[in-house]
Write an enzyme that holds these catalytic residues in place. Structure first.
Site, PDB file in Angstrom:
ATOM      1  N   GLU A  89     112.609  51.035   5.260  1.00  0.00           N
ATOM      2  CA  GLU A  89     111.766  49.484   5.454  1.00  0.00           C
ATOM      3  C   GLU A  89     111.298  49.468   6.855  1.00  0.00           C
ATOM      4  OE1 GLU A  89     113.531  44.921   4.506  1.00  0.00           O
ATOM      5  OE2 GLU A  89     114.526  46.955   3.794  1.00  0.00           O
ATOM      6  N   GLU A 118     123.211  43.100   9.520  1.00  0.00           N
ATOM      7  CA  GLU A 118     122.400  42.229   8.641  1.00  0.00           C
ATOM      8  C   GLU A 118     123.307  41.471   7.824  1.00  0.00           C
ATOM      9  OE1 GLU A 118     119.125  42.942   5.039  1.00  0.00           O
ATOM     10  OE2 GLU A 118     120.452  44.797   5.619  1.00  0.00           O
TER      11      GLU A 118
END
Length: 906
Positions: free
Chosen positions: A474, A751
């Site tokens: 990502e 996260e």
């Protein structure tokens, strides 16, 4: 006479700026003064050519009666490309003191016009070297110089990533150049002072060129070549001689090309290096390149070229592994002791057989059995391979990639002892080399570790763009993450150039209808990452408005605000055009309260209605655009967006607030957004705050918020009379909480609140980064509310400081924050001991502060042991029900008072 002097001269935020593209750069300085209450009355700036010693200044402001000492624009004759300028400043204070002239500082321009590029874009000859090969290109040439070199500069960029070598030595300390921008619109070039690396006679220059962000794999569709399918180099070397003459060396068909020892290099997947294929001396003049291929011209534009804007990516710290772990699976794993971003350097003096390969695999965590875990990397390889040439020492680190890791599995050195492995490897921390500006600490060691995790999360994810995670496939500039964290970021580090560069890319990639892509630079267009037809979302696209505004608040950057203003307006007008009425945003795709804990089973989206979230942020961005219009003097827009904001608030209340004054959605996030964005008022506001508090208390002081609600949760609790609840939330150690991950051994922000569950198992592999800064936005509340270091936003950049510590007796007994602001060092610290509150404050010269001391009484308040009302520097003092409010000038202060009433309040 009181000491009064000038310190910290900067041009465009930098002490020494090499290769500026600004035609009207801005100057700033800081003042140092012993006396309290010192401010600037007047200044004088002179700009001169080097060697002139300011005898005939190019620009002289004369004495200007003003207290301005930041963001002062150059208004002299037009600047010339490739020219150095010196500047100095003189100031006078409110007591008639003259600072005298400061030491001279300098900046140097780059190539101010695209037409000044004499070089050509070059790439290896496609007939002999496959343009699509994954091997890294090597390009070189020799050249000769006369004696008497006075100065030399290289201006260089690439379609891809590059590094330069001159006469056998690497040029500069920057990595991952030219950085990642919206390449079709903006491509940075770098400037290097190479005077000391040149010699009279024969010289050699070489460049390595990799795919990088330009051509390499990015995103989740295995898609490559987002910006082009050919790597290319652009470089020109200007050499000036003592006699005033100049020579220019440029990239052209005279360069040669080859495929070297870097067999593969990828942002996601790592690098493969074969030392047997090294070309010894390849960047030196005497190297025989007769077996190398030719180069050819590549047709790429010059118009997108801009001088380096961002802080360069550098190696900023070395970390040595703490220990070697032998896992239950029998693997040798290095533990760095810190989840970091950068690379591992292999360095040892030992003969290992030719052709033997050392393989390094990078990961963030071990699994519940203690084995090496890479599931959360998804398709990212994060793998380094080094093949030895034998018989020599090794000294290698990856050139064109970076990894996010704490643990490194080492293969190929099984016969080595743990001690030998520890000595052979070191971690090099890499990120944009921002100036560190803020600190925070308090009486709770877990909170102090949380603060360290916030800072490390920023370091790891601020590698040229504000990435969402630095380890998996990502590593993109998600807009939502950036906008919720930007104010925290601006406290920890000086992020003016960092966000200045990034929001210009946002503007460049903004769609014609005003919508803003999910990630900047935008590489998700036309991929499966787009969950709907739109490539935009509330709370994500709002980065277009929030980030420039925070840069204005933090640094007084009116120029950036004006530059981005049309983009800000376009975003709000895009929202206005959505939905079935102009004051509600109730259509389209939205991430909502992403990862909210109140989400339905198997959903990432929290329970707060999407249109409620979207309309809340519609109001937020509209308010900011209205306020920006005030700053920029756009009276018509002030009225326009003021009326729009009124309409949005009215529509919000009609749609989402019942006639009895209850919010339609009983979620923590719904209440947080309504309070944070001033969508409710009066009795409804009081009820909303009370019900938010009840939602948290009844949940045993646990939060349920996701990416959208969490950043503002503690802020609105403290602002609405529930500071003690906010502190209890902060100190909560059980899942879900900020301290849960700390107790689990985290060294960065996760996260997911439960990225690692209590039993050691993991959240889903699909999306489980252990270095993801968004929830670190709580830092903003820690600094501004717990420590009390804040600003009066009517006078940005901390020209008017607000010191208002919020105590929580019995929970925290001390807190301290410092900030190296644009005007100088600010400190706000407090402690409660033996029934006494002590508050230490530092206010820099040329600023003033309002100080609010909770629970204080004027008759008992002392400053430095003397009655507060007689203290030097105190301009005004008054007592309220909550405590004592003071207006003070610059200086250091120590306030003490009895804490009896404070204890009763808490």
């Amino acid at each position: 006479m009181s000491q009064f002097k000038i310190e910290g001269l900067t041009c465009e935020y930098r002490e020494f700026l090499l290769g500026s593209g600004e035609r009207e750069p801005r100057f700033a300085w800081k003042l140092s003064a012993e006396a309290r209450g010192t401010h600037q009355e007047a200044y004088r700036i002179q700009v001169s050519r080097p060697g002139d010693d300011f005898a005939s200044p190019l620009w002289d402001t004369g004495r200007i009666e003003s207290d301005r000492s930041i963001q002062i624009k150059y208004e002299g004759p037009s600047l010339q490309s490739r020219s150095r300028y010196e500047f100095r400043v003189r100031c006078w204070d409110n007591r008639g003191n003259d600072s005298g002239w400061s030491k001279a500082a300098w900046w140097e321009t780059g190539l101010l016009e695209s037409g000044e590029w004499q070089a050509k874009w070059i790439t290896p000859d496609s007939e002999t070297i496959d343009p699509q090969t994954e091997l890294v290109f090597m390009m070189r040439r020799s050249f000769s110089l006369r004696s008497g070199v006075k100065s030399a500069r290289i201006y260089a960029t690439a379609a891809g990533l590059y590094e330069i070598f001159l006469n056998g030595k690497r040029v500069g300390e920057q990595w991952m150049t030219p950085g990642w921008t919206s390449y079709h619109h903006r491509l940075q070039y770098q400037t290097y002072d190479v005077t000391a690396q040149l010699k009279s006679g024969a010289n050699g220059i070489g460049v390595q060129l990799a795919d990088g962000w330009y051509k390499g794999r990015l995103g989740w569709d295995n898609k490559r070549a987002h910006y082009g399918d050919r790597r290319a180099l652009l470089l020109q070397l200007h050499v000036q001689y003592d006699d005033g003459s100049e020579e220019v060396l440029v990239t052209d068909e005279d360069w040669k090309s080859f495929l070297g020892p870097i067999r593969f290099s990828s942002i996601y997947d790592g690098e493969s290096y074969d030392a047997r294929l090294e070309q010894r001396g390849w960047s030196e003049a005497a190297f025989d390149d007769s077996g190398w291929s030719e180069t050819e011209i590549c047709k790429l534009p010059f118009e997108p070229l801009v001088a380096q804007e961002n802080w360069p990516v550098r190696v900023t710290e070395m970390i040595h592994p703490l220990k070697v772990i032998t896992t239950p699976a029998g693997e040798k794993v290095l533990d760095m002791g810190q989840n970091m971003v950068g690379r591992l350097r292999i360095k040892f003096k030992r003969d290992i057989p030719e052709g033997s390969t050392i393989t390094l695999q990078h990961a963030e965590v071990l699994d519940q059995e203690g084995n090496f875990y890479i599931g959360n990397l998804r398709s990212a390889g994060q793998r380094i391979e080094y093949t030895a040439k034998g018989g020599e020492e090794a000294d290698y680190a990856p050139h064109f990639t970076f990894q996010g890791f704490r643990y490194v599995k080492v293969e190929g050195l099984e016969a080595w002892s743990d001690e030998e492995l520890l000595a052979a490897f070191s971690g090099e921390v890499m990120h944009s080399d921002m100036e560190k500006t803020g600190t925070f600490e308090c009486s709770d060691p877990l909170i102090n570790q949380l603060q360290r995790n916030i800072v490390w999360g920023q370091r790891g994810n601020f590698l040229d763009v504000p990435t969402d995670c630095p380890q998996r496939d990502e590593r993109m500039g998600w807009t939502g993450d950036a906008q919720v964290f930007v104010r925290t970021a601006a406290f920890n580090y000086h992020v003016g150039p960092f966000f200045g560069k990034w929001v210009r890319d946002l503007k460049a990639d903004q769609h014609k209808d005003g919508s803003v892509p999910f990630v900047i630079p935008n590489v998700l267009e036309g991929t499966t990452a787009n969950p709907g037809k739109e490539q935009t979302s509330a709370a994500w696209g709002d980065a277009a408005v929030v980030c420039p505004w925070v840069m204005y608040l933090s640094y007084g950057d009116v120029r950036l605000l004006e530059e981005q203003y049309d983009s800000m307006k376009a975003w709000v007008e895009y929202i206005r055009s959505q939905g079935d009425q102009e004051h509600l945003w109730n259509t389209g795709f939205h991430f909502g309260d992403w990862l909210g804990l109140d989400a339905k089973e198997n959903s990432y989206v929290g329970a707060t209605p999407l249109d409620m979230v979207a309309t809340s942020f519609f109001a937020y961005s509209t308010r900011i655009v209205r306020d920006a219009a005030v700053v920029l003097g756009r009276a018509g827009d002030v009225r326009h967006y003021g009326e729009l904001l009124t309409g949005i608030k009215k529509a919000y209340r009609e749609e989402f607030v019942t006639p009895a004054g209850r919010l339609a959605a009983p979620t923590q996030t719904a209440h947080v957004l309504a309070l944070m964005f001033d969508l409710v008022e009066g009795a409804v506001k009081q009820r909303t705050a009370r019900e938010l508090n009840e939602l948290i208390v009844k949940n045993n002081y646990h939060l349920t918020t996701g990416f959208v609600g969490t950043p503002y949760l503690c802020l609105v609790l403290s602002d609405n009379g529930y500071h003690e609840t906010a502190v209890k939330l902060l100190l909560q150690e059980e899942y879900p909480s900020w301290l849960y991950s700390v107790k689990q051994g985290a060294t960065t922000i996760w996260e997911h609140w439960d990225g690692i569950k209590p039993d050691g198992s993991f959240w889903s592999d699909d999306m489980n980064s252990y270095n993801h800064y968004a929830y670190g936005a709580v830092g903003d509340w820690l600094y501004r509310y717990v420590a009390g270091l804040n600003m009066n936003e009517a006078e940005p950049a901390y020209k008017k400081i607000l010191i208002k510590p919020r105590f929580a007796t019995g929970q925290l007994t001390s807190a301290r924050a410092t900030l190296e602001s644009p005007y100088g060092l600010i400190e706000s610290s407090w402690q409660i001991a033996d029934g006494t509150v002590t508050v230490n404050i530092q206010i820099p010269a040329n600023t003033s502060a309002e100080i609010v001391l909770q629970g204080a009484r004027m008759e008992e308040l002392l400053e430095g042991g003397n009655p507060a009302e007689t203290a030097e520097g105190v301009l005004d003092i008054s007592e309220t029900e909550d405590g004592v409010t003071l207006s003070v000038g610059s200086g250091r202060y120590e306030w003490t008072y009895l804490a009896e009433e404070l204890v009763k309040q808490n």
